[in-house]
Design an enzyme around this catalytic site. Structure first.
Site, PDB file in Angstrom:
ATOM      1  N   GLU A 112       0.648  -1.093   0.088  1.00  0.00           N
ATOM      2  CA  GLU A 112       0.009   0.121  -0.058  1.00  0.00           C
ATOM      3  C   GLU A 112       0.827   1.080   0.148  1.00  0.00           C
ATOM      4  O   GLU A 112       0.521   2.264   0.491  1.00  0.00           O
ATOM      5  CB  GLU A 112      -0.892   0.004   1.191  1.00  0.00           C
ATOM      6  CG  GLU A 112      -2.079  -1.202   1.064  1.00  0.00           C
ATOM      7  CD  GLU A 112      -2.916  -0.889   2.323  1.00  0.00           C
ATOM      8  OE1 GLU A 112      -4.189  -1.345   2.121  1.00  0.00           O
ATOM      9  OE2 GLU A 112      -2.613  -0.325   3.372  1.00  0.00           O
ATOM     10  N   GLU A 123      -6.865  -7.390  -0.482  1.00  0.00           N
ATOM     11  CA  GLU A 123      -7.361  -7.260   1.056  1.00  0.00           C
ATOM     12  C   GLU A 123      -8.544  -6.936   0.951  1.00  0.00           C
ATOM     13  O   GLU A 123      -9.313  -5.789   0.512  1.00  0.00           O
ATOM     14  CB  GLU A 123      -6.764  -6.439   1.823  1.00  0.00           C
ATOM     15  CG  GLU A 123      -5.203  -6.678   2.260  1.00  0.00           C
ATOM     16  CD  GLU A 123      -4.582  -5.537   3.118  1.00  0.00           C
ATOM     17  OE1 GLU A 123      -5.207  -4.890   3.726  1.00  0.00           O
ATOM     18  OE2 GLU A 123      -3.347  -5.347   3.120  1.00  0.00           O
TER      19      GLU A 123
END
Length: 765
Positions: free
Chosen positions: A171, A248
């Site tokens: 991320e 995710e």
């Protein structure tokens, strides 16, 4: 002797995994990844296999794991991959049960884990710039990756193992834009030996292009209820032939000390997974089983600083203790209808027994202040790291060089994270970083008074630039009178680490519950072992060890009041338990109960950012911008016609797109004179006219918590207009703002018409 889980050589089946056109290819055939994210250090090693079997019985085909650098290299160049850190064993156990593995080695992992997985000792280098091409940082990253490669590279699928993909960084678009850095991490992963399986990078749909590298698979992270088509829209435009994957898919959420217990709707989770499966979109369910953040490993968010609870239950389908939940059964029913021909769901493994433990009374006590270790000395205040301490509590002690008049301010820059201040052994105040408490007003004190500042380090921040989170007192301590500041010097320093051996070695003697910090020790006997939950409701704040295992933190404020105690760490006969309580218990006793208590909040802080009777008055204020947003998901940017100086920023919602009373914002940024987002670390919510705290944690600070799946929402019975005021901490030139609605289909609560106000001084209420 422990049975070997390594398949015999003749049984090893060599397979292949690749990225095909709009699909993944397993042994040349199209496949959808149905991954269960679980974290090996959050599960006792003896329970690994049972938890893997639980994921298998759900209908999953893959296990997804982070690798936690700071767990494996707690001191530079001392790597540990044994016991609960045995990565290769974990992967082989998954392979034993027909499960593939996705490896996410970071080096940064977030995961609500101490410093996002980065080792604390990196912060001993005062000018280090984490997650950049800082030479020292990248040197250490290379060493870590090579160590991981030695453990896992030979377990790639085409070498007879079961690792099918490896992630590069994590991320990073939420941290910065730096393709050369992400490229360097990719190169380190390849150099470590991960050359035979696809490499991928994950980000949010709003920022994945910031650092997207050619040659890597791009995946997207988002939560339950998100608009699936919108999440993948940009990715499909940029890479139309790539298989789609949500790396995710957030099944629930994590808990913070002092905030309400988090839950997410199970039906919404299942609907989202069905939506993806119907589109042949692969996914990893984060978390399928959260487990427990044992010991001191819990992280923290910032802004505003907020440390994570020990329980990482996450409201996941498999509970913290490994129990099947309603979410589990609903998800299993869904995945059972998406099996390949000839496949069947495996049976769930047998549950571990659960026991109660009668009340354990603590009569052996070791007061902290009479059990101090050898001191160190420093003319100037320095953070914990400079005393070669990574975790725990640190005591700073000095003598006042002169008499102090009543009303003098003691100013600490800064407390990281929770401090108790004493004068000649008398408690003066407690200071909490969560509340921005860094000062106290002193009584009259004579020259030579012993000043003690006992600081507990909670979790290091695990997200954004605040990961540079040094502990203890980070800069200085001053006496301030009539705007004149005198810095205190000549400190004696005591390091109080979290090691079990340190806690056990104290001089215990018969005694009662203390009102000062102390260690407590007791033994208890068991006829049989089983999982249980240690009830800490009568205790203050601290940590606990059982039979040498660090169980986690407790804090009376909640919401967590029990600690999961795995039966595999108990034993028939005598067991030892040690508690460090920095406040002092109401009753020095613990019992083991059969159910967890994760939702008992005893925090006395106000839940909202509006004082009783307070109403924002905008009648005489002049708006610097007004207009209407465009309906739909995704960031929207507005530039002011004339840049305006100010410290206080107010957005007023005048109407909604969906015709309801509700206003909602997921994330918000204010743009500076250069058009770039202003720093948000010092932001505070000065006012919000309405905040929903009944059905979830939807307070106004969610607009700058750096999490796109959390949001500010007003209550449904408060009518428009709705106002929110941000105190940015200091004056800036404001050139515009960016607003992100909720991620769900239809962007519920999206504001339509708005006005914006910017002021150098506070608004009138």
């Amino acid at each position: 002797m422990v049975a070997q889980v390594q398949p015999k050589q003749e049984e090893v089946k060599q397979e292949t995994f690749a990225v095909g056109k709009n699909t993944f290819l397993l042994n040349g055939k199209p496949t959808v990844i149905k991954a269960a994210e679980i974290h090996y250090p959050r599960i006792p090693e003896p329970y690994w296999e049972q938890r893997i079997e639980m994921c298998k019985s759900l209908g999953m085909n893959t296990i997804c794991i982070y690798i936690f650098w700071n767990l494996h290299e707690q001191k530079p160049d001392e790597f540990d991959f044994t016991g609960n850190k045995d990565l290769a064993k974990f992967c082989r156990l998954a392979q034993k049960h027909g499960m593939y593995v996705i490896v996410r080695p970071g080096p940064y992992v977030c995961a609500e884990w101490e410093m996002g997985g980065l080792p604390w000792w990196l912060l001993k280098k005062k000018d280090i710039k984490l997650r950049t091409l800082d030479p020292y940082y990248m040197e250490r990253v290379g060493k870590f990756m090579n160590a991981v490669g030695k453990e896992l590279a030979d377990l790639q699928i085409n070498r007879g193992g079961n690792i099918i993909m490896v992630q590069v960084e994590n991320e990073y678009g939420s941290y910065g834009t730096d393709k050369p850095y992400v490229s360097a991490v990719r190169d380190a992963v390849v150099k470590a030996g991960f050359t035979d399986v696809p490499l991928f990078q994950c980000d949010w749909s709003s920022n994945f292009m910031n650092n997207a590298l050619d040659g890597l698979l791009w995946t997207v992270n988002f939560g339950t209820g998100a608009n699936i088509d919108n999440q993948f829209k940009k990715l499909k435009e940029m890479s139309p032939d790539a298989p789609l994957m949500c790396s995710e898919f957030w099944s629930g959420w994590f808990d913070h000390w002092g905030r309400k217990h988090e839950t997410r709707d199970g039906a919404t989770m299942v609907a989202g997974i069905k939506d993806m499966l119907d589109r042949n979109i692969s996914f990893s369910l984060y978390m399928t089983h959260g487990g427990t953040t044992f010991g001191h490993w819990g992280g923290a968010n910032n802004p505003a600083y907020s440390a994570m609870c020990s329980s990482y239950d996450y409201d996941a389908p498999i509970s913290e203790a490994g129990w099947r939940t309603a979410k589990y059964h609903s998800l299993r029913n869904l995945l059972g209808s998406y099996l390949q021909p000839g496949e069947t769901l495996s049976d769930a493994p047998v549950d571990y027994p659960v026991i109660g433990i009668p009340e354990i009374k603590f009569e052996q006590v070791a007061p902290l202040f009479t059990n101090l270790p050898a001191p160190k000395y420093s003319k100037d205040i320095q953070p914990m790291e400079q005393f070669d301490q990574g975790w725990g509590t640190i005591l700073y002690r000095t003598k006042l060089p002169q008499a102090v008049v009543a009303g003098t301010t003691l100013k600490i820059t800064e407390v990281h994270d929770w401090a108790q201040v004493y004068a000649d052994g008398k408690l003066l105040a407690r200071l909490d970083r969560r509340r921005g408490e860094y000062t106290l007003t002193l009584p009259a004190l004579k020259a030579g008074t012993q000043l003690d500042i006992l600081v507990e380090a909670m979790g290091r921040v695990n997200f954004d630039k605040s990961i540079h989170d040094r502990k203890g007192i980070t800069e200085k301590v001053e006496l301030v009178t009539n705007d004149q500041a005198t810095e205190l010097k000549n400190w004696t320093v005591y390091n109080l680490p979290v090691d079990y051996s340190f806690a056990k070695a104290k001089k215990y003697a018969k005694g009662k519950a203390q009102t000062m910090p102390a260690y407590y020790k007791a033994t208890f006997s068991l006829d049989k072992v089983g999982d249980t939950f240690l009830n800490m409701e009568s205790w203050g704040k601290g940590m606990i060890w059982v039979n040498g295992h660090a169980m986690g933190r407790f804090w009376e404020i909640g919401p967590q009041q029990t600690l999961f105690m795995p039966g595999c760490w108990l034993k028939e006969g005598e067991n030892e338990i040690i508690v460090l309580d920095l406040k002092g218990p109401e009753k020095a006793a613990i019992e083991g109960v059969k159910k967890p208590v994760l939702d008992m909040l005893r925090e006395k802080a106000p839940e909202t950012h509006r004082k009783e009777g307070q109403t924002l008055k905008l009648g005489t204020e002049k708006a610097v911008a007004q207009g209407a947003f465009t309906a739909g998901n995704g960031w929207q940017e507005v530039k002011l016609a004339t840049p305006t100086k100010g410290r206080y920023f107010c957005i007023e919602g005048l109407s909604s797109f969906d015709g309801t009373n509700v206003a909602a914002i997921a994330e918000f940024e204010v743009l500076g004179a250069d058009g770039k987002p202003l720093p948000r670390e010092a932001w505070k919510i000065a006012y919000a006219d309405s905040e929903e705290t009944r059905s979830g944690n939807r307070t106004a600070d969610k607009i700058f918590d750096l999490q796109e799946s959390t949001f500010w929402s007003t209550v449904d019975n408060a009518a428009y207009p709705h106002q929110l005021v941000i105190d940015m901490g200091k004056e800036y030139t404001v050139a515009g703002f960016r607003c992100l609605p909720r991620a769900e289909v239809g962007a519920p609560g999206q504001i339509k018409e708005y006005k914006v106000y910017v002021k150098t001084s506070s608004f009138t209420y």
